[in-house]
Design an enzyme around this catalytic site. Structure first.
Site, mmCIF file in Angstrom:
data_model
loop_
_atom_site.group_PDB
_atom_site.id
_atom_site.type_symbol
_atom_site.label_atom_id
_atom_site.label_comp_id
_atom_site.label_asym_id
_atom_site.label_seq_id
_atom_site.Cartn_x
_atom_site.Cartn_y
_atom_site.Cartn_z
ATOM 1 N N GLU A 167 67.195 67.615 65.906
ATOM 2 C CA GLU A 167 67.842 67.698 67.239
ATOM 3 C C GLU A 167 66.949 66.904 68.329
ATOM 4 O OE1 GLU A 167 70.321 72.138 67.002
ATOM 5 O OE2 GLU A 167 68.141 72.103 67.841
ATOM 6 N N GLU A 265 74.284 71.668 61.789
ATOM 7 C CA GLU A 265 74.004 73.289 61.767
ATOM 8 C C GLU A 265 75.045 73.922 62.350
ATOM 9 O OE1 GLU A 265 70.470 74.104 64.098
ATOM 10 O OE2 GLU A 265 69.302 72.450 63.116
#
Length: 360
Positions: A167, A265
């Site tokens: 991320e 995710e």
């Protein structure tokens, strides 16, 4: 006879050299090649070794005790996502634990997907601290450290898929690798990518961004990077509750960058109740999608839609469920247990939920 005997010896030697030469052509660290059209039906199970060490027993849909990897593989899961931290204080998600877990995953015939945090702890849009061992380095030394560390991962663990950072909306290894220092960030990513390419001909490289907003501009800045897959985190609470927009945006990214895109995710609650005294991340209707309740049926419904969206074109290649293993493993009164147990793939008795049907 002597003439024929010499001829046989020569032929044997030629054969041996041929075998040796051909074996050198393929890097010995390479796993079996990933099929050209691989659709991810995967789950991040990074906490599983720790939870198993606490003695938790999991149960399949029939209520029989069974290893979690077996339960999920039998349901159709084909890849396991595993985070790796550089030097965590307790060894959880550290190199040796991840190496051993990866070997178990491979032995089950599942693909290994590593998400390299380049940190001693969680790395995400709000936290990208370099490992303690790498703090106060110059950018060139830091790039060398990234190359050496990633090379070790490739040679000793040999994943099928690897993320260079986790991320990385705001960059990684702050302050040097912040995204505002784009040249530095690209240099760090390139060091990781080079380590992968130098040590494997088959491992696929992923760039991972949290959410859709800002993803196009961020990935535009990385167009010179040699990577294979775009991974996007999607949680309704943080990234919007409009699934139609999600689908449109994922298709747009795949078209814009000519790369396969996946949901790296996601998760959804099967209840708003709790099973320990650790505050849960999700616990109210305003955090989830209207019309899809926090129930076992709602969790399955959400994930079926995620599966449909993430495979709706040839360039959308699947999904990974995050935190499916993170049950309340420390007992009902633990204040440091799980903040995710109501979003796991297993209920409060550790029995597999209907949601695992999505792996079929």
């Amino acid at each position: 006879m002597k003439k024929y005997g010499n001829l046989i010896v020569i032929l044997v030697l030629i054969s041996c050299f041929s075998v040796i030469f051909s074996s050198c052509k393929k890097k010995k660290t390479d796993p079996e090649p990933v099929p050209e059209k691989f659709i991810f039906k995967s789950a991040d199970l990074s906490f599983l070794p720790m939870i198993e060490n606490d003695g938790v027993t999991f149960y399949n849909r029939e209520g029989q005790a069974e290893d979690m990897l077996t339960i999920l593989k039998n349901a159709g899961m084909n890849a396991v996502r595993i985070r790796i931290w550089h030097s965590p204080a307790d060894g959880i998600s550290g190199f040796q634990e991840v190496k051993a877990f990866s070997e178990r995953v491979k032995a089950r015939g599942l693909k290994v997907w590593l998400t390299v945090h380049y940190s001693d702890t969680w790395a995400d849009p709000g936290n990208q601290q370099p490992p303690l061992a790498w703090q106060n380095l110059t950018i060139n030394v830091l790039k060398d450290s990234v190359y050496a560390y990633t090379s070790r991962i490739m040679t000793e663990i040999s994943p099928d898929f690897i993320q260079i950072g986790n991320e990385i909306n705001g960059g990684m290894m702050w302050p040097l690798g912040r995204s505002v220092n784009m040249d530095n960030l690209k240099g760090l990513i390139e060091s990781g990518v080079k380590a992968v390419r130098d040590n494997s001909t088959s491992c696929k490289i992923m760039m991972h961004y949290a959410g859709i907003n800002g993803a196009e501009q961020f990935l535009t800045n990385l167009q010179s990077i040699d990577y294979d897959i775009i991974g996007i985190s999607y949680y309704p609470n943080w990234h919007g509750k409009d699934l139609s927009k999600l689908e449109t945006d994922l298709k747009s990214l795949s078209t814009r960058f000519f790369k396969p895109v996946m949901i790296a995710e996601t998760s959804y609650p099967f209840t708003f109740n709790w099973n320990d005294w650790t505050n849960n991340v999700i616990g109210s209707d305003n955090q989830i999608i209207p019309g899809i309740p926090a129930s076992e049926a709602g969790q399955l419904s959400f994930m079926k839609e995620i599966k449909r969206i993430s495979t709706s074109t040839s360039q959308l290649i699947g999904f990974a469920y995050w935190g499916g293993e993170w049950v309340a493993y420390k007992g009902p009164q633990a204040t440091n247990g799980s903040s995710w147990e109501n979003q796991a793939l297993f209920d409060f008795e550790y029995k597999a939920l209907p949601v695992i049907e999505v792996f079929e």
